[in-house]
Write a protein that holds these residues in place. Structure first.
Motif, PDB file in Angstrom:
ATOM      1  N   GLU A   1      46.846  44.306  -4.117  1.00 18.43           N
ATOM      2  CA  GLU A   1      45.673  44.572  -4.898  1.00 18.43           C
ATOM      3  C   GLU A   1      44.431  44.689  -4.014  1.00 18.43           C
ATOM      4  O   GLU A   1      43.592  45.576  -4.133  1.00 18.43           O
ATOM      5  CB  GLU A   1      45.638  43.247  -5.958  1.00 18.43           C
ATOM      6  N   GLU A   2      44.096  43.845  -2.853  1.00 17.20           N
ATOM      7  CA  GLU A   2      42.939  43.788  -1.950  1.00 17.20           C
ATOM      8  C   GLU A   2      42.958  45.015  -1.377  1.00 17.20           C
ATOM      9  O   GLU A   2      41.861  45.617  -1.193  1.00 17.20           O
ATOM     10  CB  GLU A   2      42.926  42.639  -1.019  1.00 17.20           C
ATOM     11  N   ARG A   3      44.109  45.612  -0.713  1.00 15.70           N
ATOM     12  CA  ARG A   3      44.157  46.824  -0.131  1.00 15.70           C
ATOM     13  C   ARG A   3      43.861  47.877  -0.975  1.00 15.70           C
ATOM     14  O   ARG A   3      43.162  48.871  -0.632  1.00 15.70           O
ATOM     15  CB  ARG A   3      45.570  46.911   0.546  1.00 15.70           C
ATOM     16  N   PHE A   4      44.368  48.305  -2.252  1.00 16.62           N
ATOM     17  CA  PHE A   4      43.993  49.378  -3.316  1.00 16.62           C
ATOM     18  C   PHE A   4      42.599  48.950  -3.498  1.00 16.62           C
ATOM     19  O   PHE A   4      42.028  50.015  -3.358  1.00 16.62           O
ATOM     20  CB  PHE A   4      44.851  48.722  -4.438  1.00 16.62           C
ATOM     21  N   PHE A   5      41.827  47.929  -3.804  1.00 17.31           N
ATOM     22  CA  PHE A   5      40.306  47.927  -4.160  1.00 17.31           C
ATOM     23  C   PHE A   5      39.745  48.367  -2.812  1.00 17.31           C
ATOM     24  O   PHE A   5      38.537  49.100  -3.023  1.00 17.31           O
ATOM     25  CB  PHE A   5      40.017  46.363  -4.571  1.00 17.31           C
ATOM     26  N   GLN A   6      40.098  47.887  -1.677  1.00 18.76           N
ATOM     27  CA  GLN A   6      39.377  48.193  -0.611  1.00 18.76           C
ATOM     28  C   GLN A   6      39.462  49.922  -0.115  1.00 18.76           C
ATOM     29  O   GLN A   6      38.413  50.429  -0.125  1.00 18.76           O
ATOM     30  CB  GLN A   6      39.927  47.668   0.772  1.00 18.76           C
ATOM     31  N   LEU A   7      40.426  50.392  -0.534  1.00 26.89           N
ATOM     32  CA  LEU A   7      40.639  52.036  -0.232  1.00 26.89           C
ATOM     33  C   LEU A   7      39.695  52.813  -1.557  1.00 26.89           C
ATOM     34  O   LEU A   7      39.212  53.644  -1.332  1.00 26.89           O
ATOM     35  CB  LEU A   7      42.297  52.420  -0.537  1.00 26.89           C
ATOM     36  N   GLN A   8      39.753  52.094  -2.687  1.00 30.41           N
ATOM     37  CA  GLN A   8      38.977  52.555  -3.801  1.00 30.41           C
ATOM     38  C   GLN A   8      37.608  52.595  -3.622  1.00 30.41           C
ATOM     39  O   GLN A   8      36.868  53.522  -4.064  1.00 30.41           O
ATOM     40  CB  GLN A   8      39.467  52.073  -5.225  1.00 30.41           C
ATOM     41  N   ARG A   9      36.955  51.379  -3.203  1.00 28.29           N
ATOM     42  CA  ARG A   9      35.658  51.089  -3.435  1.00 28.29           C
ATOM     43  C   ARG A   9      34.966  51.065  -2.030  1.00 28.29           C
ATOM     44  O   ARG A   9      33.638  51.023  -1.945  1.00 28.29           O
ATOM     45  CB  ARG A   9      35.300  49.596  -4.211  1.00 28.29           C
ATOM     46  N   ASP A  10      35.525  50.560  -0.877  1.00 29.94           N
ATOM     47  CA  ASP A  10      34.991  50.415   0.337  1.00 29.94           C
ATOM     48  C   ASP A  10      34.865  51.582   1.033  1.00 29.94           C
ATOM     49  O   ASP A  10      35.740  52.248   1.060  1.00 29.94           O
ATOM     50  CB  ASP A  10      35.531  49.109   0.992  1.00 29.94           C
ATOM     51  N   SER A  11      33.848  51.538   1.972  1.00 28.75           N
ATOM     52  CA  SER A  11      33.977  52.576   3.041  1.00 28.75           C
ATOM     53  C   SER A  11      34.750  52.143   4.282  1.00 28.75           C
ATOM     54  O   SER A  11      35.076  51.185   4.458  1.00 28.75           O
ATOM     55  CB  SER A  11      32.346  52.685   3.623  1.00 28.75           C
TER      56      SER A  11
ATOM     57  N   TYR B   1      36.784  48.330   8.052  1.00 27.25           N
ATOM     58  CA  TYR B   1      37.005  47.963   9.433  1.00 27.25           C
ATOM     59  C   TYR B   1      36.378  46.291   9.695  1.00 27.25           C
ATOM     60  O   TYR B   1      36.727  45.582  10.486  1.00 27.25           O
ATOM     61  CB  TYR B   1      36.198  48.745  10.490  1.00 27.25           C
ATOM     62  N   ALA B   2      35.096  46.196   9.306  1.00 21.87           N
ATOM     63  CA  ALA B   2      34.378  45.001   9.316  1.00 21.87           C
ATOM     64  C   ALA B   2      35.401  43.762   8.495  1.00 21.87           C
ATOM     65  O   ALA B   2      35.226  42.519   9.249  1.00 21.87           O
ATOM     66  CB  ALA B   2      33.097  45.194   8.632  1.00 21.87           C
ATOM     67  N   TYR B   3      35.947  44.073   7.620  1.00 19.94           N
ATOM     68  CA  TYR B   3      36.620  43.224   6.797  1.00 19.94           C
ATOM     69  C   TYR B   3      37.896  42.926   7.889  1.00 19.94           C
ATOM     70  O   TYR B   3      38.087  41.730   8.090  1.00 19.94           O
ATOM     71  CB  TYR B   3      37.334  43.834   5.733  1.00 19.94           C
ATOM     72  N   LEU B   4      38.718  43.858   8.411  1.00 16.06           N
ATOM     73  CA  LEU B   4      39.591  43.504   9.377  1.00 16.06           C
ATOM     74  C   LEU B   4      39.351  42.800  10.634  1.00 16.06           C
ATOM     75  O   LEU B   4      39.778  41.577  11.091  1.00 16.06           O
ATOM     76  CB  LEU B   4      40.382  44.781   9.627  1.00 16.06           C
TER      77      LEU B   4
ATOM     78  N   GLY C   1      41.936  55.237   7.314  1.00 18.95           N
ATOM     79  CA  GLY C   1      41.788  56.866   6.713  1.00 18.95           C
ATOM     80  C   GLY C   1      40.833  57.662   7.353  1.00 18.95           C
ATOM     81  O   GLY C   1      40.162  58.405   6.440  1.00 18.95           O
ATOM     82  N   ILE C   2      40.773  57.451   8.680  1.00 20.74           N
ATOM     83  CA  ILE C   2      39.527  58.234   9.077  1.00 20.74           C
ATOM     84  C   ILE C   2      40.164  58.810  10.422  1.00 20.74           C
ATOM     85  O   ILE C   2      41.413  58.373  11.193  1.00 20.74           O
ATOM     86  CB  ILE C   2      38.343  57.322   9.264  1.00 20.74           C
ATOM     87  N   THR C   3      39.465  59.668  11.075  1.00 20.00           N
ATOM     88  CA  THR C   3      39.656  60.155  12.546  1.00 20.00           C
ATOM     89  C   THR C   3      39.332  58.931  13.672  1.00 20.00           C
ATOM     90  O   THR C   3      38.585  58.185  13.437  1.00 20.00           O
ATOM     91  CB  THR C   3      39.046  61.488  12.796  1.00 20.00           C
TER      92      THR C   3
END
Length: 188
Positions: free
Chosen positions: A134-144, A149-152, A173-175
Protein backbone atom coordinates in the motif's frame (compact mmCIF):
# COMPACT_ATOMS: atom_id res chain seq x y z
CA UNK A 1 20.23 -10.80 14.52
CA UNK A 2 17.63 -13.32 13.34
CA UNK A 3 16.72 -14.11 16.95
CA UNK A 4 16.02 -10.43 17.58
CA UNK A 5 13.83 -10.31 14.48
CA UNK A 6 11.61 -13.13 15.75
CA UNK A 7 11.61 -11.76 19.31
CA UNK A 8 10.37 -8.40 18.02
CA UNK A 9 6.96 -9.92 17.20
CA UNK A 10 6.39 -11.00 20.83
CA UNK A 11 4.81 -14.24 19.64
CA UNK A 12 7.39 -16.96 20.25
CA UNK A 13 9.03 -18.15 23.45
CA UNK A 14 12.81 -18.36 23.63
CA UNK A 15 12.55 -22.16 23.39
CA UNK A 16 10.38 -21.95 20.28
CA UNK A 17 12.83 -19.56 18.64
CA UNK A 18 15.77 -21.78 19.52
CA UNK A 19 13.97 -24.88 18.20
CA UNK A 20 12.95 -23.53 14.82
CA UNK A 21 16.20 -21.64 14.17
CA UNK A 22 17.91 -25.02 14.07
CA UNK A 23 15.90 -25.80 10.93
CA UNK A 24 17.23 -22.79 9.03
CA UNK A 25 19.85 -23.43 6.38
CA UNK A 26 22.67 -20.91 6.04
CA UNK A 27 23.18 -19.96 2.40
CA UNK A 28 25.61 -17.68 0.63
CA UNK A 29 24.34 -15.99 -2.53
CA UNK A 30 26.80 -14.23 -4.80
CA UNK A 31 26.17 -10.95 -6.54
CA UNK A 32 23.82 -11.41 -9.54
CA UNK A 33 22.66 -14.87 -8.40
CA UNK A 34 18.95 -15.50 -7.87
CA UNK A 35 16.98 -16.49 -4.81
CA UNK A 36 13.89 -17.02 -7.00
CA UNK A 37 13.46 -16.81 -10.76
CA UNK A 38 10.33 -16.15 -12.78
CA UNK A 39 8.56 -19.42 -13.54
CA UNK A 40 9.95 -21.26 -10.50
CA UNK A 41 7.82 -22.07 -7.50
CA UNK A 42 8.96 -20.34 -4.32
CA UNK A 43 9.14 -23.04 -1.65
CA UNK A 44 11.27 -21.27 0.93
CA UNK A 45 11.54 -18.02 2.78
CA UNK A 46 14.79 -16.25 3.64
CA UNK A 47 15.96 -13.94 6.35
CA UNK A 48 18.60 -11.61 4.93
CA UNK A 49 21.60 -11.51 7.26
CA UNK A 50 23.67 -9.40 4.86
CA UNK A 51 23.33 -8.19 1.30
CA UNK A 52 20.77 -6.44 -0.89
CA UNK A 53 18.25 -8.02 -3.25
CA UNK A 54 16.01 -6.59 -5.90
CA UNK A 55 12.72 -7.92 -7.19
CA UNK A 56 12.02 -7.33 -10.83
CA UNK A 57 10.10 -8.57 -13.82
CA UNK A 58 10.51 -8.22 -17.56
CA UNK A 59 7.77 -6.10 -19.16
CA UNK A 60 5.96 -7.07 -22.36
CA UNK A 61 8.33 -4.69 -24.13
CA UNK A 62 11.31 -6.63 -22.77
CA UNK A 63 12.25 -3.93 -20.25
CA UNK A 64 13.75 -4.86 -16.85
CA UNK A 65 11.43 -3.34 -14.20
CA UNK A 66 12.74 -3.22 -10.61
CA UNK A 67 9.89 -2.71 -8.16
CA UNK A 68 11.25 -3.72 -4.77
CA UNK A 69 14.47 -3.91 -2.76
CA UNK A 70 15.13 -6.12 0.24
CA UNK A 71 17.77 -5.29 2.83
CA UNK A 72 19.40 -6.97 5.86
CA UNK A 73 17.07 -7.85 8.73
CA UNK A 74 14.13 -8.46 6.39
CA UNK A 75 12.33 -11.57 5.25
CA UNK A 76 12.23 -12.33 1.56
CA UNK A 77 10.14 -14.63 -0.62
CA UNK A 78 8.19 -14.46 -3.82
CA UNK A 79 5.17 -14.05 -1.60
CA UNK A 80 2.34 -14.82 -4.02
CA UNK A 81 4.17 -17.91 -5.29
CA UNK A 82 4.98 -18.97 -1.73
CA UNK A 83 1.38 -18.84 -0.51
CA UNK A 84 -0.31 -20.14 -3.68
CA UNK A 85 2.33 -22.67 -4.84
CA UNK A 86 2.11 -21.14 -8.30
CA UNK A 87 5.03 -20.17 -10.55
CA UNK A 88 6.71 -16.93 -9.54
CA UNK A 89 6.04 -13.88 -11.68
CA UNK A 90 9.16 -12.17 -10.39
CA UNK A 91 12.91 -12.55 -10.12
CA UNK A 92 14.70 -11.97 -6.81
CA UNK A 93 18.35 -11.26 -7.50
CA UNK A 94 21.27 -10.41 -5.23
CA UNK A 95 22.82 -7.08 -6.15
CA UNK A 96 25.61 -7.62 -3.63
CA UNK A 97 27.07 -10.77 -2.11
CA UNK A 98 24.63 -11.95 0.54
CA UNK A 99 24.19 -14.32 3.45
CA UNK A 100 20.75 -15.78 4.08
CA UNK A 101 19.06 -17.99 6.61
CA UNK A 102 16.55 -20.07 4.67
CA UNK A 103 13.55 -22.02 5.91
CA UNK A 104 11.64 -24.47 3.69
CA UNK A 105 7.88 -24.09 3.25
CA UNK A 106 7.40 -27.72 4.36
CA UNK A 107 8.91 -26.88 7.76
CA UNK A 108 6.68 -23.82 8.12
CA UNK A 109 3.62 -25.92 7.21
CA UNK A 110 4.56 -28.40 9.96
CA UNK A 111 4.96 -25.59 12.50
CA UNK A 112 1.53 -24.23 11.59
CA UNK A 113 -0.04 -27.63 12.32
CA UNK A 114 1.68 -27.89 15.70
CA UNK A 115 1.76 -24.32 17.00
CA UNK A 116 -0.84 -21.55 16.78
CA UNK A 117 1.93 -18.97 17.26
CA UNK A 118 3.09 -19.61 13.70
CA UNK A 119 -0.36 -18.71 12.40
CA UNK A 120 -0.21 -15.46 14.39
CA UNK A 121 3.28 -14.74 13.10
CA UNK A 122 2.36 -15.39 9.45
CA UNK A 123 -0.70 -13.16 9.84
CA UNK A 124 1.58 -10.37 11.07
CA UNK A 125 3.95 -10.90 8.12
CA UNK A 126 1.02 -10.82 5.68
CA UNK A 127 -0.17 -7.57 7.25
CA UNK A 128 3.33 -6.07 6.93
CA UNK A 129 3.48 -7.13 3.27
CA UNK A 130 0.12 -5.48 2.65
CA UNK A 131 1.22 -2.24 4.34
CA UNK A 132 4.44 -2.17 2.29
CA UNK A 133 2.47 -2.73 -0.91
CA UNK A 134 0.00 0.00 0.00
CA UNK A 135 2.83 2.43 0.84
CA UNK A 136 4.52 1.71 -2.48
CA UNK A 137 1.23 2.19 -4.35
CA UNK A 138 0.60 5.55 -2.67
CA UNK A 139 4.18 6.66 -3.31
CA UNK A 140 3.81 5.92 -7.00
CA UNK A 141 0.48 7.73 -7.16
CA UNK A 142 1.22 10.87 -5.15
CA UNK A 143 4.97 11.38 -4.70
CA UNK A 144 7.50 12.69 -7.14
CA UNK A 145 10.57 10.64 -8.02
CA UNK A 146 12.62 12.97 -5.79
CA UNK A 147 10.27 12.30 -2.86
CA UNK A 148 10.44 8.53 -3.46
CA UNK A 149 14.25 8.71 -3.60
CA UNK A 150 14.36 10.78 -0.39
CA UNK A 151 12.11 8.22 1.33
CA UNK A 152 14.35 5.33 0.28
CA UNK A 153 17.46 7.25 1.28
CA UNK A 154 15.92 8.14 4.65
CA UNK A 155 15.01 4.51 5.40
CA UNK A 156 18.09 2.74 4.02
CA UNK A 157 20.92 5.32 3.89
CA UNK A 158 23.70 2.76 4.33
CA UNK A 159 22.52 0.63 1.43
CA UNK A 160 21.17 3.01 -1.22
CA UNK A 161 24.69 3.88 -2.38
CA UNK A 162 25.33 0.18 -3.11
CA UNK A 163 22.39 -0.13 -5.52
CA UNK A 164 23.41 0.21 -9.18
CA UNK A 165 21.94 3.34 -10.77
CA UNK A 166 20.01 1.47 -13.46
CA UNK A 167 18.10 -0.52 -10.80
CA UNK A 168 17.47 2.55 -8.69
CA UNK A 169 16.22 4.53 -11.70
CA UNK A 170 13.93 1.65 -12.72
CA UNK A 171 12.55 1.44 -9.16
CA UNK A 172 11.83 5.17 -9.20
CA UNK A 173 10.35 5.05 -12.70
CA UNK A 174 12.82 7.53 -14.18
CA UNK A 175 15.89 7.63 -16.40
CA UNK A 176 19.42 7.41 -15.02
CA UNK A 177 20.02 10.98 -16.16
CA UNK A 178 17.02 12.20 -14.15
CA UNK A 179 18.25 10.16 -11.16
CA UNK A 180 21.66 11.88 -11.36
CA UNK A 181 19.94 15.28 -11.12
CA UNK A 182 17.81 14.12 -8.16
CA UNK A 183 20.85 12.72 -6.34
CA UNK A 184 22.53 16.10 -6.56
CA UNK A 185 19.46 17.80 -5.09
CA UNK A 186 18.44 15.29 -2.40
CA UNK A 187 20.70 14.70 0.57
CA UNK A 188 20.07 13.75 4.18
Amino acid sequence: MVEDFFRSFNVFSENEISDFLQLFEVRKVHKNEFFVQEGDRCREIAFIVSGIFRSYYISDEGKDMTYCFRFPNQLMASYSSFISDSPSRENMQAITDAHLMVLKKDAIDQFIKMDLNWTKFLKMIAEQEYLELEERFFQLQRDSAAQRYAYLLGNQPDYVQKIPLQYLASYLGITQRHLSRIRKEVTL
